[in-house]
Scaffold this motif. Structure first.
Motif, PDB file in Angstrom:
ATOM      1  N   LYS B 209       0.833  -1.218   0.000  1.00 28.57           N
ATOM      2  CA  LYS B 209       0.000   0.000   0.000  1.00 28.57           C
ATOM      3  C   LYS B 209       0.866   1.266   0.000  1.00 28.57           C
ATOM      4  CE  LYS B 209      -4.098  -2.106   1.921  1.00 28.57           C
ATOM      5  NZ  LYS B 209      -4.441  -2.753   3.192  1.00 28.57           N
ATOM      6  N   GLU B 210       2.102   1.131   0.473  1.00 30.76           N
ATOM      7  CA  GLU B 210       3.011   2.291   0.488  1.00 30.76           C
ATOM      8  C   GLU B 210       3.741   2.478  -0.834  1.00 30.76           C
ATOM      9  OE1 GLU B 210       5.870   2.316   3.704  1.00 30.76           O
ATOM     10  OE2 GLU B 210       4.453   1.174   4.947  1.00 30.76           O
ATOM     11  N   ALA B 211       3.576   1.530  -1.760  1.00 33.64           N
ATOM     12  CA  ALA B 211       4.381   1.550  -2.977  1.00 33.64           C
ATOM     13  C   ALA B 211       3.890   2.580  -3.973  1.00 33.64           C
ATOM     14  CB  ALA B 211       4.361   0.163  -3.619  1.00 33.64           C
ATOM     15  N   ASP B 212       4.850   3.264  -4.634  1.00 36.15           N
ATOM     16  CA  ASP B 212       4.502   4.125  -5.765  1.00 36.15           C
ATOM     17  C   ASP B 212       4.450   3.299  -7.053  1.00 36.15           C
ATOM     18  OD1 ASP B 212       4.424   6.541  -4.262  1.00 36.15           O
ATOM     19  OD2 ASP B 212       6.629   6.516  -4.227  1.00 36.15           O
ATOM     20  N   VAL B 213       5.331   2.321  -7.121  1.00 39.84           N
ATOM     21  CA  VAL B 213       5.381   1.462  -8.316  1.00 39.84           C
ATOM     22  C   VAL B 213       5.422   0.008  -7.861  1.00 39.84           C
ATOM     23  CG1 VAL B 213       6.631   0.913 -10.444  1.00 39.84           C
ATOM     24  CG2 VAL B 213       6.727   3.237  -9.522  1.00 39.84           C
ATOM     25  N   ILE B 214       4.621  -0.823  -8.532  1.00 40.51           N
ATOM     26  CA  ILE B 214       4.644  -2.266  -8.251  1.00 40.51           C
ATOM     27  C   ILE B 214       4.859  -2.993  -9.573  1.00 40.51           C
ATOM     28  CG2 ILE B 214       3.301  -4.267  -7.473  1.00 40.51           C
ATOM     29  CD1 ILE B 214       1.832  -2.375  -5.538  1.00 40.51           C
ATOM     30  N   VAL B 215       5.768  -3.941  -9.576  1.00 43.41           N
ATOM     31  CA  VAL B 215       5.936  -4.780 -10.762  1.00 43.41           C
ATOM     32  C   VAL B 215       5.588  -6.215 -10.384  1.00 43.41           C
ATOM     33  CG1 VAL B 215       7.561  -5.717 -12.450  1.00 43.41           C
ATOM     34  CG2 VAL B 215       7.675  -3.295 -11.832  1.00 43.41           C
ATOM     35  N   THR B 216       4.743  -6.832 -11.200  1.00 45.90           N
ATOM     36  CA  THR B 216       4.352  -8.224 -10.994  1.00 45.90           C
ATOM     37  C   THR B 216       4.659  -8.993 -12.267  1.00 45.90           C
ATOM     38  OG1 THR B 216       2.548  -7.438  -9.615  1.00 45.90           O
ATOM     39  CG2 THR B 216       2.459  -9.735 -10.286  1.00 45.90           C
ATOM     40  N   ARG B 217       5.332 -10.107 -12.151  1.00 45.62           N
ATOM     41  CA  ARG B 217       5.672 -10.904 -13.329  1.00 45.62           C
ATOM     42  C   ARG B 217       5.658 -12.393 -12.980  1.00 45.62           C
ATOM     43  NH1 ARG B 217       6.370  -9.064 -18.642  1.00 45.62           N
ATOM     44  NH2 ARG B 217       7.295  -6.982 -18.617  1.00 45.62           N
ATOM     45  N   SER B 218       5.399 -13.203 -13.999  1.00 39.72           N
ATOM     46  CA  SER B 218       5.523 -14.652 -13.823  1.00 39.72           C
ATOM     47  C   SER B 218       6.643 -15.158 -14.721  1.00 39.72           C
ATOM     48  CB  SER B 218       4.214 -15.340 -14.193  1.00 39.72           C
ATOM     49  OG  SER B 218       3.235 -14.985 -13.233  1.00 39.72           O
ATOM     50  N   PHE B 219       7.354 -16.141 -14.206  1.00 38.99           N
ATOM     51  CA  PHE B 219       8.534 -16.664 -14.908  1.00 38.99           C
ATOM     52  C   PHE B 219       8.482 -18.184 -14.947  1.00 38.99           C
ATOM     53  CE2 PHE B 219       9.568 -12.638 -13.022  1.00 38.99           C
ATOM     54  CZ  PHE B 219      10.321 -11.984 -13.984  1.00 38.99           C
ATOM     55  N   ARG B 220       9.213 -18.716 -15.939  1.00 32.64           N
ATOM     56  CA  ARG B 220       9.378 -20.171 -16.013  1.00 32.64           C
ATOM     57  C   ARG B 220      10.816 -20.491 -16.357  1.00 32.64           C
ATOM     58  NH1 ARG B 220       5.240 -24.506 -17.489  1.00 32.64           N
ATOM     59  NH2 ARG B 220       7.158 -25.501 -18.158  1.00 32.64           N
ATOM     60  N   THR B 221      11.326 -21.520 -15.729  1.00 27.80           N
ATOM     61  CA  THR B 221      12.643 -22.018 -16.153  1.00 27.80           C
ATOM     62  C   THR B 221      12.500 -23.509 -16.417  1.00 27.80           C
ATOM     63  OG1 THR B 221      13.471 -22.643 -13.959  1.00 27.80           O
ATOM     64  CG2 THR B 221      13.810 -20.355 -14.642  1.00 27.80           C
ATOM     65  N   GLU B 222      13.184 -23.982 -17.441  1.00 25.88           N
ATOM     66  CA  GLU B 222      13.121 -25.405 -17.773  1.00 25.88           C
ATOM     67  C   GLU B 222      14.199 -26.170 -17.004  1.00 25.88           C
ATOM     68  OE1 GLU B 222      10.627 -26.691 -19.319  1.00 25.88           O
ATOM     69  OE2 GLU B 222       9.801 -24.702 -19.660  1.00 25.88           O
ATOM     70  N   GLN B 223      13.991 -27.476 -16.969  1.00 30.69           N
ATOM     71  CA  GLN B 223      14.896 -28.341 -16.204  1.00 30.69           C
ATOM     72  C   GLN B 223      16.264 -28.429 -16.883  1.00 30.69           C
ATOM     73  OE1 GLN B 223      13.380 -32.358 -15.713  1.00 30.69           O
ATOM     74  NE2 GLN B 223      14.455 -32.462 -13.795  1.00 30.69           N
ATOM     75  N   THR B 224      17.306 -28.321 -16.082  1.00 33.96           N
ATOM     76  CA  THR B 224      18.664 -28.466 -16.621  1.00 33.96           C
ATOM     77  C   THR B 224      19.403 -29.563 -15.869  1.00 33.96           C
ATOM     78  OG1 THR B 224      19.489 -26.766 -15.110  1.00 33.96           O
ATOM     79  CG2 THR B 224      18.851 -26.050 -17.328  1.00 33.96           C
ATOM     80  N   HIS B 225      20.484 -29.999 -16.494  1.00 31.98           N
ATOM     81  CA  HIS B 225      21.328 -31.029 -15.887  1.00 31.98           C
ATOM     82  C   HIS B 225      22.694 -30.417 -15.585  1.00 31.98           C
ATOM     83  CE1 HIS B 225      23.607 -34.771 -15.382  1.00 31.98           C
ATOM     84  NE2 HIS B 225      22.437 -35.323 -15.106  1.00 31.98           N
TER      85      HIS B 225
END
Lengths: 286, 775
Positions: B209-225
């Motif tokens: 509620k105190e924020a002037d700017v909010i960034v929301t994002r969704s991410f995906r990473t694939e499986q690595t070896h």
């Protein structure tokens, strides 16, 4: 498993013709040995052609070059006359695998393996190369684009083997180029590739063209419409755009671990255009 | 991860290592070094480059058999029947084993039972590549033939391999008995979520509620070896008297011993495990797979059995890292102060319970000083191989998500990305998002160094962008046992129980040479087998050099006590008048000061007459592994027509506490960055609709080749860890944490395109570039 290393083409043909069960020709072994070690093939007969002397030679003749079926890609890159005449073909051969693999692998083997992603094949197709085939019924010649008939399947009949690849003589004001797309810098397989061979008139107008694409269909495809798009032009922006459209239109790729349909279709155009620009320069165009 | 009863939580001392108590023993604040900080030639180098070094597959025994494993071709299938009779009758076959030959000795220990089941499927094959049977035969062709003769009757079950698909309510259940832990009240209905964890403090909702700017994002990473070059390999030999030996490539032979002994129903002391040189582990050699199977085959065949995985088996059936799906929300005021941060992390564990989302949740915001922070992690079961640790496990994915949002937020409030992070960086006294209060730490220092680095100001070329990102790793200490034995000629054998995965032998020898006051060349460090020392935890958590150098220094101090006593005896003076300086015993005090100092060599030569061999021993729990931070800078060039990326310049800045052998430290920084770059750009497990792995080989699982990478620049910072005698911190893992985000941020800065799916492979990048062009 029976291993034979005959010293003549005739003997090799005889062995292959008489073979019961599965028979394989061994040149560099960069495909066959890998498949044997992986348990994908279990040959009853392996015929090694490296002791057949004419198959180890590159001959320059009045009508062009004859590259023996057991000549390694590294040896092609050491032949100055061949490098000068067919830089695109030689570059393609020099992209396969690693330096170690290139010192073993052959373009004839690359062709017979019939992978749509084979690096040397689009360049050979663009060059108008022919496969010289020996078999129990004598010899025949086949345009290279007719050797592969599907992924992993070639047009050779029982007892037949490729003795050599014939490249035509390099004409005046002509040049070729090959480009492939891989995400890395080396040690990879083409996601999509393009070979282009062009001939110009004295004014720099394209008079002859052959455009071949790899990894966009079950076999390497020779795209006549792409050639048509640039013939009669100086490879200006409009011609390049048409070339790209024709290349994309010829793509019938699949989605797989190496790339998507969408990506291959788009990048085929990019590579065809870039390869054409290199070939045009090599042909003396400005 | 194994339970408390059999294996320590790898970060159980996480809350302790930040104890602000600084030990004010003058010996523990050494700053003037003679050996530590030099770069001697690596002791294993010559043998490795000449091929003399023995790796896992290089051990051989008389009468040894070849062991091969039959693996499930299905992602999920009930094993109705296994008929091994034909294989058993094949001449040359000496043993065939199935789960029936590995009876359950785990006594209700669920994590050990999971390991047992992962080594050999028990009734259900849970992923493509899951072992279902194994044979031992006189040679490989016979063993291969025998595998084909084993008939397995499968009933194929519905499968799920995707992290987001697996958490949907109607997803096929990987384990129909899995009730989510960490949820109150405990659910009655099974799901693919094995556990929920939550970390944080403050009031996140109020903070936003105190924020002037909010960034929301969704991410995906694939499986690595992990992509270690040496596949798993071992030779097992079990005698009819019930004792056994195992030669194996591992990061932790003591843990392998403990696990194998339990799974085979043996006494720990009756199984002797010797570790080989290791061709890469990166966390992937912290778990047993083929070893219990090799022991079971050997026990049944009464012959030694060698099992060597192929590369395909390594990809299909060892322990890659998690695929992940992460939502991040961060809010800041216009002045750059972060007011709240929130993240939800879903990590795949394979078919068994794991702690991977938990580690991601703990590390996600560890770089920052936050008043209001919350992370929620979900451990997600899928029909993929059981996840194992991979270099700072789970931190790279979490950092990819958080550091991407940090950059976007900085951009939105009009602040430089480095300055924004400096403003919010954690410092000494900060309460970390995962709980503890930090001691002296290096995040701020790495950021300041990045700001000043020439790389930051270097001009960029066409189609190039520059990005930066930060990373954190806990580091670990753990159980450690070390011996020092002084030879009759005064040379020193230093015996450690931590496998040398990244140069620890040289580094520990440097510390012991320093403490004894003798040249490095006088100290030979070896990794002993499990019969030689007390239990040592694995070389994981960047603990090898940290913990074994600490134990080595303490062992050296114990040896010095003995050396002083012997010198006193030689001089026939009271030991209180003998000190140890520069590798010599010196007599002190008016009465004895004129005695010539005795060298280690002289004391060793006389040992037979002064009380026998001279040794020093130490057994510790190496608490106080200092946390580790890094800042990376990446320049990326993207071909806008193909989406192909090239890293043109890369800089790693990281706190080492004290760099014992700086060349090895730089190597660790570069190696982690190289793996992170591969992860960022091209590496991924690709599953088909049938749930089978499509790319189990280095041709289509694309790790970077040498020519793909620029020379990676490094800058070592040294902010001493007060809990180590020489200030050492682990350095092995943090360097893999920032690259994913640094590269994504570079692409964003170059093209205005925010990549949210790793790997940022050419098809994904091209698609994003074209979408941006249209928009």
């Amino acid at each position: 498993m029976q291993y034979e290393a005959p010293e003549t083409t005739k003997a090799a043909v005889g062995l292959l013709a008489k073979a019961k069960g599965s028979a394989y020709v061994l040149a560099g072994g960069s495909d066959l040995l890998v498949r044997m070690k992986g348990g994908f093939v279990e040959p009853d007969l392996v015929v090694d052609i490296k002791r057949i002397k004419p198959m180890r030679e590159i001959k320059k003749t009045a009508s062009g070059f004859v590259i023996g079926a057991a000549v390694s890609c590294a040896e092609m890159n050491e032949n100055k006359a061949l490098v000068k005449a067919w830089p695109g073909v030689v570059e393609a051969a020099g992209l396969i695998g690693s330096k170690q693999v290139q010192s073993r692998c052959t373009v004839a083997g690359n062709l017979c393996n019939a992978s749509p992603a084979a690096d040397s094949v689009p360049a050979l197709v663009a060059a108008g190369a022919k496969a010289l085939i020996q078999g129990p019924k004598g010899k025949r010649k086949l345009p290279v684009e007719q050797v592969a008939v599907g992924p992993g399947k070639n047009a050779l009949k029982k007892g037949e083997l490729i003795e050599a690849i014939e490249l035509p003589a390099r004409k005046d004001r002509s040049g070729d180029a090959y480009l492939r797309f891989i995400p890395r810098t080396e040690m990879d397989i083409a996601v999509v590739s393009a070979g282009v061979n062009l001939r110009l008139d004295k004014k720099g107008v394209i008079t002859e063209a052959r455009v071949a694409l790899g990894a966009v269909a079950p076999t390497v495809v020779l795209v006549a419409a792409a050639a048509k798009a640039v013939i009669g032009t100086k490879l200006d922006e409009a011609a390049l755009a048409k070339l790209g459209e024709a290349a994309s239109a010829a793509c019938k790729p699949i989605d797989d671990k190496r790339g998507t349909i969408e990506f291959r279709t788009k990048v085929a155009a990019v590579l065809a255009k870039r390869a054409a620009e290199i070939a045009y320069k090599r042909a003396g165009g400005k | 991860m194994a339970s408390e009863s059999t294996m320590a939580h790898p970060f159980e001392d996480a809350p302790n290592h930040v104890t602000p108590t600084v030990i004010h023993d003058p010996i523990l604040s050494k700053t003037d070094f003679r050996s530590v900080g030099t770069r001697p030639l690596r002791p294993d180098g010559l043998d490795k480059v000449t091929g003399r070094a023995r790796y896992g597959a290089d051990f051989n025994m008389p009468g040894q058999l070849v062991g091969l494993v039959l693996r499930s071709p299905h992602a999920h299938a009930k094993i109705k029947k296994i008929d091994t009779s034909k294989a058993e009758k094949l001449p040359g076959v000496k043993a065939v084993v199935t789960a029936a030959d590995l009876p359950d000795h785990t006594g209700g220990d669920q994590s050990m039972y999971d390991i047992l089941e992962n080594c050999m499927a028990r009734g259900v094959a849970k992923y493509d590549g899951h072992a279902v049977a194994a044979v031992a035969a006189v040679d490989a062709p016979t063993a291969r033939k025998a595998l084909k003769l084993i008939k397995v009757d499968y009933e194929v079950l519905p499968h799920v391999t995707d992290v987001d698909e697996a958490v949907k309510p109607n997803a096929p259940l990987v384990n129909p008995r899995m009730l989510t832990e960490g949820v109150e009240p405990k659910p009655k209905k099974a799901s693919n979520i094995a556990k929920r964890t939550e970390f944080g403090h403050g009031d996140v909702d109020a903070g936003f509620k105190e924020a002037d700017v909010i960034v929301t994002r969704s991410f995906r990473t694939e499986q690595t070896h992990q992509g270690y070059i040496e596949p798993h390999a071992c030779v097992a030999s079990v005698s009819p008297d019930g004792t056994g030996e195992l030669w194996v490539c591992t990061q932790g032979h003591f843990v392998y011993r403990n696990h194998c002994a339990m799974l085979l129903g043996m006494d720990v002391s009756k199984l002797r495990v010797t570790s080989s040189e290791i061709g890469g582990g990166f966390g992937g050699k912290t778990h047993v797979w083929a070893e219990p199977v090799a022991l079971a085959l050997s026990r049944k065949a009464n012959r030694p059995v060698k099992v060597t995985m192929t590369r395909e088996e390594v990809f299909r059936a060892s322990g890659p890292t998690s695929a992940s799906s992460i939502d991040v929300k961060i809010g800041a005021r216009k002045d750059g102060a972060i007011v709240a941060a929130d993240a939800t992390l879903r990590f795949t564990c394979g078919p068994y319970y794991g702690m991977w989302a938990e580690l991601g949740s703990m590390t996600a915001f560890a770089c920052y000083d936050l008043k209001n922070v919350r992370t929620v992690g979900y451990e997600v079961l899928v029909n993929r191989p059981k996840t194992a640790a991979y270099r700072a496990p789970s931190a790279p994915m979490a950092a990819f998500a958080v550091e991407s949002v940090m950059d976007e937020l900085a951009h939105k409030i009009g602040m430089n990305a480095v300055d924004f992070r400096i403003k919010n960086a954690a410092k000494q006294g900060t309460r970390a998002s995962y709980g503890p209060v930090y001691g002296p730490i290096g995040i701020g220092a790495t950021l300041e160094a990045a700001k000043k680095h020439p790389h930051m100001k270097a001009p960029l070329g066409k189609n190039q962008g520059r990005g930066m990102a930060c990373g954190f790793w806990f580091n670990f200490g753990g159980q450690t046992c070390t011996d020092i034995n002084v030879g009759p000629d005064g040379s020193v054998t230093l015996t450690v129980g931590t496998v040398d995965v990244g140069g620890s032998r040289a580094s520990i020898a440097l510390c012991v040479a320093e403490e004894l006051g003798v040249p490095y060349e006088q100290v030979k460090c070896i990794v002993a087998d499990t019969g030689t020392l007390g239990h040592n935890d694995m070389t994981d958590g960047s603990r090898g050099t940290f913990s074994s150098s600490m134990a080595g220094i303490f062992a050296a101090r114990n040896a010095i006590t003995v050396l002083r006593e012997r010198a006193a005896r030689m001089w026939e003076i009271p030991v209180e008048h003998v000190t140890w300086e520069d590798g010599h015993a010196k007599a002190v005090g008016e009465k004895y000061g004129n005695l010539a100092p005795l060298s280690l060599k002289e004391i060793a030569a006389a040992a037979g007459n002064t009380g026998g061999p001279i040794a020093g021993h130490s057994e510790i729990v190496a608490d106080g592994a200092g946390v580790s931070f890094a800042t990376h800078i990446a320049d990326v060039e993207v071909d806008p027509e193909t989406g192909r990326s090239k890293i043109v310049r890369y800089t790693v800045i990281q706190d080492a506490g004290k760099a014992v052998h700086p060349a090895y430290v730089e190597g660790q920084y570069q190696g982690g960055a190289a793996q992170g770059i591969g992860w960022a750009l091209n590496e991924e497990y690709i599953y088909g609709k049938d749930g089978r792995l499509q790319n189990p080989g280095f041709l289509d699982y694309r790790i970077p080749v040498c020519s793909d990478l620029p020379m990676i620049d490094t800058q070592i910072l040294e902010i001493p860890n007060p809990n180590h005698p020489y200030g050492v911190r682990g350095v092995g893992e943090t360097s893999i944490v920032p690259p994913l985000a640094a590269i994504a941020n570079a692409m964003s800065n170059a093209f205005g395109v925010r990549m949210t799916h790793v790997p940022m492979s050419p098809p994904r990048v091209l698609k994003a570039l074209e979408a941006a062009k249209k928009a």
